[in-house]
Design a protein around this motif. Structure first.
Motif, PDB file in Angstrom:
ATOM      1  N   MET A   1      15.758  11.352  -1.588  1.00  0.00           N
ATOM      2  CA  MET A   1      14.880  11.573  -2.433  1.00  0.00           C
ATOM      3  C   MET A   1      13.548  11.102  -1.810  1.00  0.00           C
ATOM      4  N   GLU A   2      12.302  11.909  -1.893  1.00  0.00           N
ATOM      5  CA  GLU A   2      11.011  11.597  -1.296  1.00  0.00           C
ATOM      6  C   GLU A   2      10.522  10.607  -2.256  1.00  0.00           C
ATOM      7  N   ILE A   3       9.845   9.417  -1.683  1.00  0.00           N
ATOM      8  CA  ILE A   3       9.075   8.537  -2.776  1.00  0.00           C
ATOM      9  C   ILE A   3       7.662   8.357  -2.180  1.00  0.00           C
ATOM     10  N   LYS A   4       6.725   8.506  -3.123  1.00  0.00           N
ATOM     11  CA  LYS A   4       5.351   8.143  -2.596  1.00  0.00           C
ATOM     12  C   LYS A   4       4.918   6.847  -3.714  1.00  0.00           C
ATOM     13  N   ASN A   5       3.822   6.193  -3.170  1.00  0.00           N
ATOM     14  CA  ASN A   5       3.435   5.019  -3.830  1.00  0.00           C
ATOM     15  C   ASN A   5       2.873   5.219  -5.260  1.00  0.00           C
ATOM     16  N   ALA A   6       3.402   4.380  -6.204  1.00  0.00           N
ATOM     17  CA  ALA A   6       3.147   4.657  -7.387  1.00  0.00           C
ATOM     18  C   ALA A   6       3.111   3.276  -8.365  1.00  0.00           C
ATOM     19  N   VAL A   7       2.593   3.086  -9.168  1.00  0.00           N
ATOM     20  CA  VAL A   7       2.302   1.899 -10.134  1.00  0.00           C
ATOM     21  C   VAL A   7       2.436   2.216 -11.472  1.00  0.00           C
ATOM     22  N   ALA A   8       2.966   1.412 -12.360  1.00  0.00           N
ATOM     23  CA  ALA A   8       2.985   1.382 -13.865  1.00  0.00           C
ATOM     24  C   ALA A   8       2.979  -0.132 -14.363  1.00  0.00           C
ATOM     25  N   GLY A   9       2.394  -0.227 -15.492  1.00  0.00           N
ATOM     26  CA  GLY A   9       2.357  -1.407 -16.172  1.00  0.00           C
ATOM     27  C   GLY A   9       0.831  -2.156 -15.697  1.00  0.00           C
ATOM     28  N   THR A  10       0.822  -3.127 -16.509  1.00  0.00           N
ATOM     29  CA  THR A  10      -0.246  -4.026 -16.717  1.00  0.00           C
ATOM     30  C   THR A  10      -0.129  -5.493 -16.115  1.00  0.00           C
ATOM     31  N   LEU A  11      -0.925  -6.347 -16.042  1.00  0.00           N
ATOM     32  CA  LEU A  11      -0.796  -7.694 -15.949  1.00  0.00           C
ATOM     33  C   LEU A  11      -1.165  -8.621 -17.076  1.00  0.00           C
ATOM     34  N   GLU A  12      -0.838  -7.817 -18.303  1.00  0.00           N
ATOM     35  CA  GLU A  12      -1.286  -8.427 -19.527  1.00  0.00           C
ATOM     36  C   GLU A  12      -0.021  -9.055 -19.963  1.00  0.00           C
ATOM     37  N   SER A  13      -0.196 -10.393 -20.693  1.00  0.00           N
ATOM     38  CA  SER A  13       0.822 -11.127 -21.240  1.00  0.00           C
ATOM     39  C   SER A  13       1.959 -10.137 -21.696  1.00  0.00           C
ATOM     40  N   GLY A  14       3.171 -10.400 -21.424  1.00  0.00           N
ATOM     41  CA  GLY A  14       4.389  -9.806 -22.157  1.00  0.00           C
ATOM     42  C   GLY A  14       4.776  -8.356 -21.426  1.00  0.00           C
ATOM     43  N   ASP A  15       3.919  -7.872 -20.210  1.00  0.00           N
ATOM     44  CA  ASP A  15       4.203  -6.830 -19.569  1.00  0.00           C
ATOM     45  C   ASP A  15       4.524  -7.364 -18.289  1.00  0.00           C
ATOM     46  N   ILE A  16       4.862  -6.230 -17.510  1.00  0.00           N
ATOM     47  CA  ILE A  16       5.208  -6.170 -15.992  1.00  0.00           C
ATOM     48  C   ILE A  16       4.506  -5.238 -15.172  1.00  0.00           C
ATOM     49  N   GLN A  17       4.123  -5.395 -14.211  1.00  0.00           N
ATOM     50  CA  GLN A  17       3.370  -4.173 -13.149  1.00  0.00           C
ATOM     51  C   GLN A  17       4.551  -4.089 -12.290  1.00  0.00           C
ATOM     52  N   VAL A  18       4.718  -2.608 -11.970  1.00  0.00           N
ATOM     53  CA  VAL A  18       5.809  -2.407 -11.091  1.00  0.00           C
ATOM     54  C   VAL A  18       5.267  -1.437 -10.139  1.00  0.00           C
ATOM     55  N   GLN A  19       5.321  -1.882  -8.791  1.00  0.00           N
ATOM     56  CA  GLN A  19       4.842  -0.969  -7.402  1.00  0.00           C
ATOM     57  C   GLN A  19       5.899  -0.306  -7.053  1.00  0.00           C
ATOM     58  N   ILE A  20       5.970   0.964  -6.864  1.00  0.00           N
ATOM     59  CA  ILE A  20       7.153   1.662  -5.845  1.00  0.00           C
ATOM     60  C   ILE A  20       6.471   2.119  -4.820  1.00  0.00           C
ATOM     61  N   ALA A  21       7.336   1.877  -3.679  1.00  0.00           N
ATOM     62  CA  ALA A  21       6.781   2.457  -2.304  1.00  0.00           C
ATOM     63  C   ALA A  21       8.000   2.907  -1.415  1.00  0.00           C
ATOM     64  N   PRO A  22       7.760   3.815  -0.313  1.00  0.00           N
ATOM     65  CA  PRO A  22       8.722   4.126   0.605  1.00  0.00           C
ATOM     66  C   PRO A  22       9.324   2.956   1.115  1.00  0.00           C
ATOM     67  N   ASN A  23      10.449   2.752   1.470  1.00  0.00           N
ATOM     68  CA  ASN A  23      11.004   1.490   2.089  1.00  0.00           C
ATOM     69  C   ASN A  23      11.502   2.098   3.518  1.00  0.00           C
ATOM     70  N   GLU A  24      11.123   1.408   4.640  1.00  0.00           N
ATOM     71  CA  GLU A  24      11.374   1.753   6.019  1.00  0.00           C
ATOM     72  C   GLU A  24      12.881   1.392   6.332  1.00  0.00           C
ATOM     73  N   ASN A  25      13.410   0.391   5.630  1.00  0.00           N
ATOM     74  CA  ASN A  25      14.682   0.075   5.697  1.00  0.00           C
ATOM     75  C   ASN A  25      15.613   0.538   4.722  1.00  0.00           C
ATOM     76  N   ASN A  26      16.800   0.625   5.002  1.00  0.00           N
ATOM     77  CA  ASN A  26      17.479   1.183   3.812  1.00  0.00           C
ATOM     78  C   ASN A  26      17.847   0.535   2.729  1.00  0.00           C
ATOM     79  N   GLY A  27      18.142   0.920   1.419  1.00  0.00           N
ATOM     80  CA  GLY A  27      18.288   0.196   0.145  1.00  0.00           C
ATOM     81  C   GLY A  27      16.854  -0.220  -0.522  1.00  0.00           C
ATOM     82  N   LEU A  28      17.273  -0.690  -1.597  1.00  0.00           N
ATOM     83  CA  LEU A  28      16.351  -1.306  -2.676  1.00  0.00           C
ATOM     84  C   LEU A  28      15.857  -2.748  -2.221  1.00  0.00           C
TER      85      LEU A  28
END
Length: 92
Positions: A1-28
């Motif tokens: 599955m092709e993946i591009k850079n993406a972000v969700a969430g904030t840096l506010e208390s009680g939240d989490i900011q998640v950034q996803i990008a393609p990985n040149e290595n295999n796996g998560l």
């Protein structure tokens, strides 16, 4: 599955900011920054991994900056970032 850079969430208390990008290595690859990583880091990584696996993503670089988010919030933010990264709408 092709993946591009993406972000969700904030840096506010009680939240989490998640950034996803393609990985040149295999796996998560999950990089977690959290003030509660000592206590809950493994659980946070587990929720991220499970959520991505359920969405069919098995090769991505994830940067997570946690500010005390609950598991349901982590799952929601990871899902939102994954939808933005893949263009695959999981809510239909």
């Amino acid at each position: 599955m092709e993946i591009k850079n993406a972000v969700a969430g904030t840096l506010e208390s009680g939240d989490i900011q998640v950034q996803i990008a393609p990985n040149e290595n295999n796996g998560l690859q999950i990089n977690l920054e959290s003030s509660v990583a000592f206590q809950f880091g493994e659980q946070i990584k587990k929720v991220i991994t499970e959520t991505l696996t359920e969405l069919g993503i098995d090769n991505a670089l994830v940067q997570a900056n946690d500010k005390g988010a609950l598991d349901c919030t982590i799952r929601a933010r990871v899902t939102a970032a994954a939808v933005r990264a893949t263009g695959k709408d999981v809510w239909k």
